[in-house]
Design an enzyme around this catalytic site. Structure first.
Site, PDB file in Angstrom:
ATOM      1  N   ARG A   1      -0.204  -8.918  13.376  1.00  0.00           N
ATOM      2  CA  ARG A   1      -0.754  -7.895  12.466  1.00  0.00           C
ATOM      3  C   ARG A   1      -1.615  -8.546  11.389  1.00  0.00           C
ATOM      4  NH1 ARG A   1       4.132  -4.772  10.350  1.00  0.00           N
ATOM      5  NH2 ARG A   1       2.612  -3.268   9.593  1.00  0.00           N
TER       6      ARG A   1
ATOM      7  N   ARG B   1      11.817  -5.850   4.713  1.00  0.00           N
ATOM      8  CA  ARG B   1      11.436  -4.436   4.647  1.00  0.00           C
ATOM      9  C   ARG B   1      12.349  -3.572   5.516  1.00  0.00           C
ATOM     10  NH1 ARG B   1       5.318  -2.375   4.997  1.00  0.00           N
ATOM     11  NH2 ARG B   1       5.312  -3.104   7.151  1.00  0.00           N
TER      12      ARG B   1
ATOM     13  N   LYS C   1       0.830  -1.210   0.000  1.00  0.00           N
ATOM     14  CA  LYS C   1       0.000   0.000   0.000  1.00  0.00           C
ATOM     15  C   LYS C   1       0.864   1.259   0.000  1.00  0.00           C
ATOM     16  CE  LYS C   1      -2.249  -0.959   3.848  1.00  0.00           C
ATOM     17  NZ  LYS C   1      -1.641  -2.228   4.255  1.00  0.00           N
TER      18      LYS C   1
ATOM     19  N   ARG D   1      -9.227   0.856   8.525  1.00  0.00           N
ATOM     20  CA  ARG D   1      -8.779  -0.494   8.852  1.00  0.00           C
ATOM     21  C   ARG D   1      -9.847  -1.244   9.646  1.00  0.00           C
ATOM     22  NH1 ARG D   1      -2.885   0.605   8.661  1.00  0.00           N
ATOM     23  NH2 ARG D   1      -1.714  -1.322   8.751  1.00  0.00           N
TER      24      ARG D   1
ATOM     25  N   ARG E   1      11.548  -1.889  11.010  1.00  0.00           N
ATOM     26  CA  ARG E   1      10.432  -1.478  11.866  1.00  0.00           C
ATOM     27  C   ARG E   1      10.248  -2.509  12.975  1.00  0.00           C
ATOM     28  NH1 ARG E   1       5.289   0.154   8.225  1.00  0.00           N
ATOM     29  NH2 ARG E   1       4.261  -0.949   9.909  1.00  0.00           N
TER      30      ARG E   1
END
Ligand code: AMP
Length: 210
Positions: free
Chosen positions: A167, A123, A13, A88, A156
C-alpha cells in the site's frame, strides 16, 4: 468548505476526517469505508473491489469516480464535504475537476514511512460501522468494542505488514504525484505530524483559518 485529505495510508486521514466533520458540520466521504461496506454486503462493486483491496492495490479509477460522483449529488454535500482517501491518482483528481467540483483546500498529512508502518500494526477497525481505533493512540473505552456502536473491533486484512508495504508503494507511485498536482493549483497546505491526534487536529484547524 470542500476539503481533500491527502496522505499515505495510516497518516490519520480517517481519524482527522471524523473529527473535522463534527467540528465543521459537513459530511466525510471515505471511499475506503464505502468500499469496505460494499465488500461486506457482497454487492457487485464490492466483489470487484475486494481482490484489489486485499492485495493492497488501488481499485480502478472508474469504480471510485462512479462512487464519488453519485455520493456528491446527495443533499448533505450541498454545503461542503471532506474527501477522505479520494483522489488517490492523478486521473481521479482530473475527474473531480471534470465534475466541476471546486476544492477549497487540500490538506497533506505528512508522516514518515517508518511511523506509518508502526502505526498500522496497532490499528483496529469496527466491523459494523467502520470507525477506526488504535491500541495505543486511540483506545476504545471498552477493549475490543466500538465506542460508537458497540461493534467488535477487528484488524483490517490490508493492515497486515506485507500488505502495508504494497500500500505504501502504491501511495508513493500513484498518489504522491497529487501533492504537486494540487500545489500547482495553489490548493495544497502541508500538515507535518505533530505527534498526537489532538495536536494534528489543532494544526489542521489553524491551516483552515488561514
Ligand atoms: P483506505 O481505507 O482509504 O485506506 O482504503 C482502503 C483500500 O480501498 C485501499 O487500499 C484501496 O484498495 C481502496 N481505495 C480506497 N479509496 C480509493 C481510491 N480513491 N482509489 C483507489 N482505491 C481506493
Amino acid at each position: 468548505m470542500k476539503l481533500i485529505l491527502l496522505g499515505a495510508p495510516g497518516a490519520g486521514k480517517g481519524t482527522q476526517a471524523e473529527i473535522l466533520c463534527d467540528k465543521l458540520g459537513i459530511p466525510t466521504i471515505s471511499t475506503g469505508n464505502i468500499l469496505r461496506a460494499a465488500v461486506k454486503e457482497g454487492t457487485p462493486m464490492g466483489l470487484k473491489a475486494k481482490a484489489f483491496m486485499d492485495a493492497g492495490a488501488l481499485v480502478p479509477d472508474e469504480v471510485i469516480v462512479g462512487i464519488v460522483k453519485e455520493r456528491l449529488t446527495q443533499p448533505d454535500c450541498a454545503n461542503g464535504f471532506i474527501l477522505d482517501g479520494m483522489p488517490r491518482t492523478i486521473a481521479q483528481g482530473e475527474a473531480l475537476e471534470q465534475m466541476g467540483v471546486e476544492i477549497d483546500k487540500v490538506i497533506n498529512l505528512v508522516v514518515s514511512d517508518e511511523e506509518i508502518t508502526k502505526r498500522m500494526s496497532g490499528r483496529r477497525v469496527c466491523g459494523s460501522c467502520g470507525a477506526s481505533y488504535h491500541i495505543v493512540n486511540k483506545r476504545p473505552a471498552v477493549e475490543g468494542k466500538c465506542d460508537r456502536c458497540g461493534g467488535e473491533l477487528t484488524i483490517r486484512k490490508d493492515d497486515e505488514p506485507a500488505t502495508v508495504l504494497d500500500r505504501l508503494k502504491a501511495y508513493h507511485e500513484q498518489t504522491e504525484p497529487l501533492v504537486e498536482f494540487y500545489r500547482q493549483r495553489g490548493k495544497l497546505v502541508e500538515a507535518p505530524d505533530q505527534g498526537s491526534i489532538e495536536a494534528n487536529t489543532a494544526y489542521v484547524l489553524k491551516l483552515l483559518e488561514a
